[in-house]
Motif scaffolding. Sequence first.
Motif, short mmCIF file in Angstrom:
data_model
loop_
_atom_site.label_atom_id
_atom_site.label_comp_id
_atom_site.label_asym_id
_atom_site.label_seq_id
_atom_site.Cartn_x
_atom_site.Cartn_y
_atom_site.Cartn_z
N LEU A 85 -79.71 -6.00 13.56
CA LEU A 85 -78.31 -5.46 13.40
C LEU A 85 -77.59 -6.33 12.46
O LEU A 85 -77.42 -7.60 12.67
CB LEU A 85 -77.31 -5.31 14.81
CG LEU A 85 -75.97 -5.25 14.70
CD1 LEU A 85 -75.90 -3.59 14.40
CD2 LEU A 85 -75.57 -5.37 16.12
N THR A 86 -76.97 -5.74 11.24
CA THR A 86 -76.33 -6.63 10.22
C THR A 86 -74.85 -6.03 10.51
O THR A 86 -74.22 -4.91 10.34
CB THR A 86 -76.64 -6.09 8.92
OG1 THR A 86 -78.33 -6.69 8.92
CG2 THR A 86 -76.10 -6.99 7.97
N VAL A 87 -73.73 -6.93 10.58
CA VAL A 87 -72.48 -6.63 10.98
C VAL A 87 -71.60 -7.26 9.78
O VAL A 87 -72.02 -8.40 9.56
CB VAL A 87 -71.99 -7.32 12.16
CG1 VAL A 87 -70.57 -7.33 12.62
CG2 VAL A 87 -72.96 -6.81 13.56
N THR A 88 -70.89 -6.62 9.22
CA THR A 88 -69.85 -7.17 8.22
C THR A 88 -68.61 -7.44 8.74
O THR A 88 -67.85 -6.61 9.35
CB THR A 88 -69.74 -5.97 7.22
OG1 THR A 88 -70.96 -5.62 6.62
CG2 THR A 88 -68.67 -6.68 6.07
N LEU A 89 -68.08 -8.75 8.75
CA LEU A 89 -66.76 -9.21 9.33
C LEU A 89 -66.04 -9.49 8.12
O LEU A 89 -66.10 -10.18 7.35
CB LEU A 89 -67.09 -10.23 10.26
CG LEU A 89 -67.84 -10.37 11.41
CD1 LEU A 89 -68.24 -11.42 12.15
CD2 LEU A 89 -67.39 -8.91 12.46
N SER A 90 -64.79 -9.22 8.22
CA SER A 90 -63.62 -9.33 7.60
C SER A 90 -62.30 -10.27 8.43
O SER A 90 -62.70 -10.72 9.50
CB SER A 90 -62.88 -8.47 6.89
OG SER A 90 -62.28 -7.52 7.67
N SER A 107 -72.29 -18.14 4.39
CA SER A 107 -71.56 -19.50 4.64
C SER A 107 -70.22 -19.14 5.16
O SER A 107 -69.61 -20.37 5.60
CB SER A 107 -71.63 -20.04 3.21
OG SER A 107 -71.07 -19.61 2.30
N TRP A 108 -69.53 -18.08 4.96
CA TRP A 108 -68.16 -17.95 5.40
C TRP A 108 -68.06 -17.32 6.89
O TRP A 108 -66.98 -17.49 7.38
CB TRP A 108 -67.34 -16.88 4.49
CG TRP A 108 -67.07 -17.17 3.03
CD1 TRP A 108 -67.92 -16.91 2.05
CD2 TRP A 108 -66.32 -18.41 2.61
NE1 TRP A 108 -67.34 -17.46 0.93
CE2 TRP A 108 -66.46 -18.39 1.43
CE3 TRP A 108 -65.38 -19.19 3.48
CZ2 TRP A 108 -65.83 -19.03 0.61
CZ3 TRP A 108 -64.69 -20.29 2.49
CH2 TRP A 108 -64.91 -20.13 1.10
N ILE A 109 -69.23 -17.16 7.53
CA ILE A 109 -69.11 -16.93 9.10
C ILE A 109 -69.48 -18.17 9.93
O ILE A 109 -70.29 -19.00 9.47
CB ILE A 109 -70.36 -15.91 9.28
CG1 ILE A 109 -70.44 -14.61 8.51
CG2 ILE A 109 -70.45 -15.59 10.81
CD1 ILE A 109 -69.06 -13.69 8.71
N ASN A 110 -68.52 -18.39 10.93
CA ASN A 110 -68.68 -19.51 11.61
C ASN A 110 -68.71 -19.14 13.31
O ASN A 110 -68.51 -17.67 13.26
CB ASN A 110 -67.40 -20.31 11.67
CG ASN A 110 -67.71 -21.59 11.71
OD1 ASN A 110 -68.40 -22.22 12.68
ND2 ASN A 110 -67.00 -22.63 11.45
N PHE A 134 -68.80 -14.91 16.96
CA PHE A 134 -68.81 -15.06 15.25
C PHE A 134 -67.80 -14.40 14.93
O PHE A 134 -67.13 -13.26 15.07
CB PHE A 134 -70.23 -14.50 14.96
CG PHE A 134 -71.29 -14.93 15.42
CD1 PHE A 134 -72.02 -15.93 14.49
CD2 PHE A 134 -71.97 -14.64 16.71
CE1 PHE A 134 -73.46 -16.42 15.07
CE2 PHE A 134 -73.08 -15.14 17.25
CZ PHE A 134 -73.83 -16.06 16.44
N PHE A 135 -67.20 -15.28 13.91
CA PHE A 135 -65.73 -14.66 13.12
C PHE A 135 -65.97 -15.05 11.60
O PHE A 135 -66.74 -16.22 11.29
CB PHE A 135 -64.60 -15.38 13.93
CG PHE A 135 -64.84 -16.90 13.96
CD1 PHE A 135 -63.97 -17.67 13.04
CD2 PHE A 135 -65.20 -17.27 15.09
CE1 PHE A 135 -64.10 -19.09 13.10
CE2 PHE A 135 -65.21 -18.85 15.11
CZ PHE A 135 -64.63 -19.66 14.22
N TYR A 136 -65.03 -14.41 10.89
CA TYR A 136 -65.36 -14.64 9.34
C TYR A 136 -63.99 -15.57 8.92
O TYR A 136 -62.86 -15.55 9.43
CB TYR A 136 -64.83 -13.40 8.56
CG TYR A 136 -64.93 -13.45 7.18
CD1 TYR A 136 -65.96 -13.97 6.48
CD2 TYR A 136 -63.97 -13.19 6.50
CE1 TYR A 136 -65.98 -14.00 4.90
CE2 TYR A 136 -63.82 -13.31 5.13
CZ TYR A 136 -64.98 -13.73 4.49
OH TYR A 136 -64.97 -13.82 3.07
N GLN A 137 -64.21 -16.68 8.09
CA GLN A 137 -63.39 -17.60 7.65
C GLN A 137 -63.32 -17.76 5.86
O GLN A 137 -62.76 -18.67 5.47
CB GLN A 137 -63.55 -19.03 8.26
CG GLN A 137 -63.58 -19.11 9.72
CD GLN A 137 -63.59 -20.64 9.98
OE1 GLN A 137 -64.70 -21.49 9.89
NE2 GLN A 137 -62.79 -21.09 11.03
N GLY A 138 -63.50 -16.57 5.30
CA GLY A 138 -63.48 -16.44 4.14
C GLY A 138 -62.04 -16.17 3.54
O GLY A 138 -60.95 -16.08 4.27
#
Length: 298
Positions: A85-90, A107-110, A134-138
């Motif tokens: 499963l590949t998930v795209t987070l913003s 690298s932007w996922i933490n 998991f969350f996005y920090q970009g």
Amino acid sequence: DADADADADADADACSQDLKAENESLRAELKELRGTVSELQSSVSKLARSRGADPATTTTTTMQQATTVDCCTKAVISGNQTHILTVTLSSGQRIRAEPGSMLHMSSWINFETKTAGQALGRLLTGQRMFLTEFFYQGPAGTADTVAFGPDFPAQIVPVKLEQYGGKIVCQKASLLCSDTSIDVKVEFAQNFRSGFFGGEGFILQGLAGAGYAFLVGRGVITKRTLRVGEKLRVSTGSLVGFQNGVQYNVETLRGVSNVFLGGEGLFVTTLTGPGVVWLESQPLDKLVAQVADRIRTV
């Protein structure tokens, strides 16, 4: 001594010949198995084309962001025999997963580890007390991916709980990940016999909410919709999950020959509608039993 050496050499030659013959037999069986797999893949491709589908993508499920729950921008299930499963987070989006299920992330996922709801109950089921978010920090306006996979060959199925009355019940190893709006609770078997002989244990997982949960099942996952009062008898351990309202019980098989010669054991799980149930074709206990049996015969 010369006779003894000659006898030993003869025995060694005979053993070598036997091993060579067995090796050739195994190669022939492997070749036949590969031919069978090739024929099955060809049949699947023809069936997919006849239904107007692209066989290269028939096992890929793409799901756009849920409107009611801001889980992710996109989630893609890919693979054939086993899924990932590949998930795209913003920015601002989070997804919750079982510890150890992450395959790779940008690298932007933490991530951060949090105590799960009813952590003691999860511990009693043999699971960990924690879940990972998991969350996005970009930069704003951008997005990136994180991928998850089961710890055994399995298929992944997305379930939008809102479509199933807001709650489903599943076995302890069935949940891969979900959006953070899903409440993970402990559900107890309805009676002693169901918990002891049903193959799923006394404690199950209850998933409540409106968003998406991603379930995993070994082998092939099948979905059945039961009418009111319709009863489905299931091999012990083959249950992935069921919609809230489905009655879960255990029945004893009738007939001495069925019990001892039928290969299904003494009990079967019974599910009574109305509601939806998800089943797996390769329960872990059967897989372990097959491997152990092969090891004993080596």
